[in-house]
Design a protein around this motif. Structure first.
Motif, short mmCIF file in Angstrom:
data_model
loop_
_atom_site.label_atom_id
_atom_site.label_comp_id
_atom_site.label_asym_id
_atom_site.label_seq_id
_atom_site.Cartn_x
_atom_site.Cartn_y
_atom_site.Cartn_z
N ILE A 82 0.86 -1.18 0.00
CA ILE A 82 0.00 0.00 0.00
C ILE A 82 0.90 1.24 0.00
O ILE A 82 1.81 1.35 0.81
N CYS A 83 0.64 2.15 -0.95
CA CYS A 83 1.50 3.32 -1.13
C CYS A 83 0.71 4.61 -1.06
O CYS A 83 -0.45 4.67 -1.48
N ILE A 84 1.38 5.64 -0.60
CA ILE A 84 0.87 7.01 -0.67
C ILE A 84 2.05 7.85 -1.13
O ILE A 84 3.03 8.02 -0.40
N ASN A 85 1.99 8.33 -2.36
CA ASN A 85 3.07 9.12 -2.93
C ASN A 85 2.51 10.32 -3.66
O ASN A 85 1.34 10.34 -4.07
N HIS A 86 3.36 11.32 -3.86
CA HIS A 86 2.95 12.51 -4.60
C HIS A 86 2.59 12.08 -6.02
O HIS A 86 3.27 11.26 -6.63
N GLU A 87 1.51 12.66 -6.54
CA GLU A 87 0.99 12.24 -7.84
C GLU A 87 1.98 12.45 -8.98
O GLU A 87 1.91 11.77 -10.00
N GLU A 88 2.93 13.38 -8.83
CA GLU A 88 3.89 13.63 -9.88
C GLU A 88 5.19 12.81 -9.74
O GLU A 88 6.07 12.91 -10.58
N SER A 89 5.28 12.01 -8.69
CA SER A 89 6.50 11.21 -8.50
C SER A 89 6.51 10.05 -9.49
O SER A 89 5.47 9.56 -9.94
N ASP A 90 7.71 9.61 -9.84
CA ASP A 90 7.85 8.49 -10.78
C ASP A 90 7.17 7.22 -10.25
O ASP A 90 6.47 6.55 -11.01
N PRO A 91 7.37 6.83 -8.98
CA PRO A 91 6.70 5.62 -8.51
C PRO A 91 5.18 5.69 -8.64
O PRO A 91 4.54 4.72 -9.07
N ALA A 92 4.58 6.85 -8.31
CA ALA A 92 3.13 6.98 -8.41
C ALA A 92 2.67 6.91 -9.86
O ALA A 92 1.66 6.27 -10.17
N GLN A 93 3.39 7.55 -10.76
CA GLN A 93 3.01 7.53 -12.17
C GLN A 93 3.13 6.14 -12.77
O GLN A 93 2.40 5.79 -13.69
#
Length: 107
Positions: free
Chosen positions: A18-29
């Protein structure tokens, strides 16, 4: 202050974390956790290194070029070895002389 509306909540496509990352980060994208994203980057880098290494073969080396270890190509091209003379323990006048000066008569 953190603007949580810019963050996304998702499950990693590779490991399910389960992840919570900034929407512009590479992992989230990419839909991956940071660990899986880093693993992918390392794997890609290692593949490029292997690919680059396989294209740099010794068969491309011009004939007569020095070997990769930088040593002499044959015994005749090696520098003369130093010979020990006297019983000095080192420092100035340590007793090491080159083969050329050991054979000369000018002292």
């Amino acid at each position: 202050m953190t603007c949580w509306s810019e963050y996304v909540h998702y499950d990693c496509e590779d490991c399910g974390e389960i992840c919570i990352n900034h929407e512009e980060s590479d992992p989230a994208q990419l839909g991956k956790c940071r660990g899986c994203h880093i693993d992918d980057l390392v794997e890609d880098y290692e593949q490029r290194l292997r690919s680059q290494h396989s294209t740099n073969t010794t068969s491309d080396r011009p004939e007569g070029a020095a070997p990769s270890h930088g040593g002499p190509t044959d015994a005749g091209s090696a520098r003369p070895q130093a010979k020990r003379r006297g019983h000095s323990s080192g420092g100035r006048g340590s007793g090491l002389v080159s083969e050329d000066s050991a054979n000369s008569d000018s002292f």
